[in-house]
Design an enzyme around this catalytic site. Sequence first.
Site, mmCIF file in Angstrom:
data_model
loop_
_atom_site.group_PDB
_atom_site.id
_atom_site.type_symbol
_atom_site.label_atom_id
_atom_site.label_comp_id
_atom_site.label_asym_id
_atom_site.label_seq_id
_atom_site.Cartn_x
_atom_site.Cartn_y
_atom_site.Cartn_z
ATOM 1 N N CYS A 54 31.470 43.234 38.697
ATOM 2 C CA CYS A 54 30.998 41.968 39.150
ATOM 3 C C CYS A 54 31.753 41.263 39.914
ATOM 4 O O CYS A 54 31.447 40.294 40.774
ATOM 5 C CB CYS A 54 30.131 41.339 38.062
ATOM 6 S SG CYS A 54 28.986 42.682 37.388
ATOM 7 N N ARG A 56 35.205 41.525 41.090
ATOM 8 C CA ARG A 56 36.229 41.776 41.857
ATOM 9 C C ARG A 56 36.097 43.347 42.324
ATOM 10 O O ARG A 56 35.433 44.113 41.719
ATOM 11 C CB ARG A 56 37.648 41.908 41.093
ATOM 12 C CG ARG A 56 37.841 42.980 40.139
ATOM 13 C CD ARG A 56 39.271 42.798 39.204
ATOM 14 N NE ARG A 56 39.180 41.716 38.524
ATOM 15 C CZ ARG A 56 40.099 40.620 38.791
ATOM 16 N NH1 ARG A 56 40.787 40.563 39.734
ATOM 17 N NH2 ARG A 56 40.013 39.499 37.993
ATOM 18 N N SER A 111 40.521 37.102 34.746
ATOM 19 C CA SER A 111 39.359 37.088 34.522
ATOM 20 C C SER A 111 38.556 35.845 34.738
ATOM 21 O O SER A 111 39.029 34.823 34.616
ATOM 22 C CB SER A 111 39.026 37.836 33.360
ATOM 23 O OG SER A 111 39.397 39.226 33.284
ATOM 24 N N GLN A 122 36.740 48.666 32.106
ATOM 25 C CA GLN A 122 36.477 48.872 33.365
ATOM 26 C C GLN A 122 37.572 49.600 34.371
ATOM 27 O O GLN A 122 37.409 50.499 35.357
ATOM 28 C CB GLN A 122 35.837 47.774 34.124
ATOM 29 C CG GLN A 122 34.695 47.124 33.524
ATOM 30 C CD GLN A 122 34.423 45.747 34.156
ATOM 31 O OE1 GLN A 122 35.375 44.861 34.148
ATOM 32 N NE2 GLN A 122 33.068 45.432 33.931
ATOM 33 N N GLY A 191 17.869 46.206 32.808
ATOM 34 C CA GLY A 191 19.262 46.980 32.948
ATOM 35 C C GLY A 191 19.407 47.492 31.615
ATOM 36 O O GLY A 191 18.534 47.129 30.444
ATOM 37 N N GLY A 193 23.002 48.510 30.603
ATOM 38 C CA GLY A 193 24.523 48.458 30.410
ATOM 39 C C GLY A 193 25.165 47.750 29.644
ATOM 40 O O GLY A 193 24.494 47.156 28.888
ATOM 41 N N GLU A 194 26.676 47.788 29.547
ATOM 42 C CA GLU A 194 27.297 46.870 28.664
ATOM 43 C C GLU A 194 26.903 45.444 28.888
ATOM 44 O O GLU A 194 26.728 44.876 27.648
ATOM 45 C CB GLU A 194 28.745 47.300 29.013
ATOM 46 C CG GLU A 194 29.717 46.482 27.820
ATOM 47 C CD GLU A 194 31.246 46.807 28.235
ATOM 48 O OE1 GLU A 194 32.048 46.354 27.239
ATOM 49 O OE2 GLU A 194 31.483 47.251 29.225
ATOM 50 N N MET A 195 26.865 44.812 29.901
ATOM 51 C CA MET A 195 26.484 43.562 29.713
ATOM 52 C C MET A 195 25.219 43.132 29.209
ATOM 53 O O MET A 195 25.211 42.258 28.483
ATOM 54 C CB MET A 195 26.811 43.126 31.333
ATOM 55 C CG MET A 195 26.531 41.458 31.455
ATOM 56 S SD MET A 195 27.608 40.583 30.538
ATOM 57 C CE MET A 195 29.267 40.724 31.408
ATOM 58 N N ILE A 196 24.152 43.914 29.527
ATOM 59 C CA ILE A 196 22.815 43.572 28.963
ATOM 60 C C ILE A 196 23.073 43.836 27.489
ATOM 61 O O ILE A 196 22.209 43.177 27.004
ATOM 62 C CB ILE A 196 21.833 44.608 29.665
ATOM 63 C CG1 ILE A 196 21.494 44.327 31.324
ATOM 64 C CG2 ILE A 196 20.491 44.710 28.917
ATOM 65 C CD1 ILE A 196 20.874 42.682 31.295
#
Length: 424
Positions: A54, A56, A111, A122, A191, A193-196
Amino acid sequence: MSVAVLAFGLNHTSAPVSVRERVSMPVDLVKPALEGLRATFGGAVREAAILSTCNRTELYCAAEGQVAEHLPAWLAEHNRLEAAALRPHLYRHQHDDAVRHAFRVASGLDSMVLGEPQILGQMKDAVRAANEAGALGTLLHQLFQRTFSVAKEVRSQTAIGAHSVSMAATAVRLAERVFGQLEDARTLFIGAGEMIELCATHFAAQRPRSMVVANRTIERAETLAGRFSAQTMKLADLTERLAEFDVIVSCTASSLPILGLGMVERATRQRRHRPMVMIDLAVPRDIEPEVGRLDDVYLYSVDDLGRLVQSGTDARRAAVVQAEAIIETRVQGFMHWMQSREVVPVIRDLHQAADDVRAAELERARRMLARGESPEAVLEQLAHGLTQKYLHGPLAALNRSEGDERRQLLAWVPRLFPGRDSRR
């Protein structure tokens, strides 16, 4: 031509989300991109890996020097963009600067959330994808293995990740700004994924009235929902059900927006203008930015959350100094390894030349023995022959040299042939 380590790309400090989303590469597009990169530059790009998150999109290459000048044009063309529009947002690091950049990225120093741990995973995914594409070689493999080791060292020996204010925690705070306590809030996560998952974990701790997970693959939605006693829904039902929710958090890998202005506008009318908090953590964005102009919608992008997160990093600034010191030491170690690789072919050639001399003189000695010559004479001739052959090159170079060149060669004699004082 010599090969250098190169890091090239853009990130959250050099480019806004409106630019980052246009060069973002989903995992399934990384392999074709690597193939296209190497096809474009041929043997000039020996090895390559692409890190796209998200925040870079970066290329790491083992490449010949002239490649760096042409990478902006390649990235622009690959994404159907104008190079002139993209170029101001790009950065490029070479040699030790590229190594330092890789170490800082993996350690969380570069970051949006200082010290955040997700970037290491990642980067490992990026390396795995490059390896599967056949784009990794000795140099980048060594770079990334050392990168992961440095990141582990930084996290274990400093407090860089302590008390990290995560994007997920910030999302909860933004919702609380609008609704106060979240016990009555209906939350939707788009979603799986990991962030959700991180966001759902933080929101679940606030015990909202309901939690629903929507995903293109309903099985993944059910797996995530099961952890939080949440419900699931299909993405196709968003149009009909969007008005039910007070808080929407979205982070998918969709290349196009999922929630458009018209859909959200209809939902606000159905809600009779009760406020909605919409948090878009996706790159490319899941929610059309025009939605933010609606009076009853509080829309936040990943960049908005990043700015809020920065206010919570002061407590970790002291750890940065310690982390940078560790990184600097490891950068020097990697550069020493790279420089040592340059002499490997020379050492190999020297060994081969010496072995050729040994084999020739040994064969000559065998012939002398076969003719009946005494072993003592054969050994004497063998030793003499080896000495003459080994010294022929250095002595010839000294005899041909003059002036500064001769003085330099004479200065090297004691180092090349230790144990004897040089006589001048």
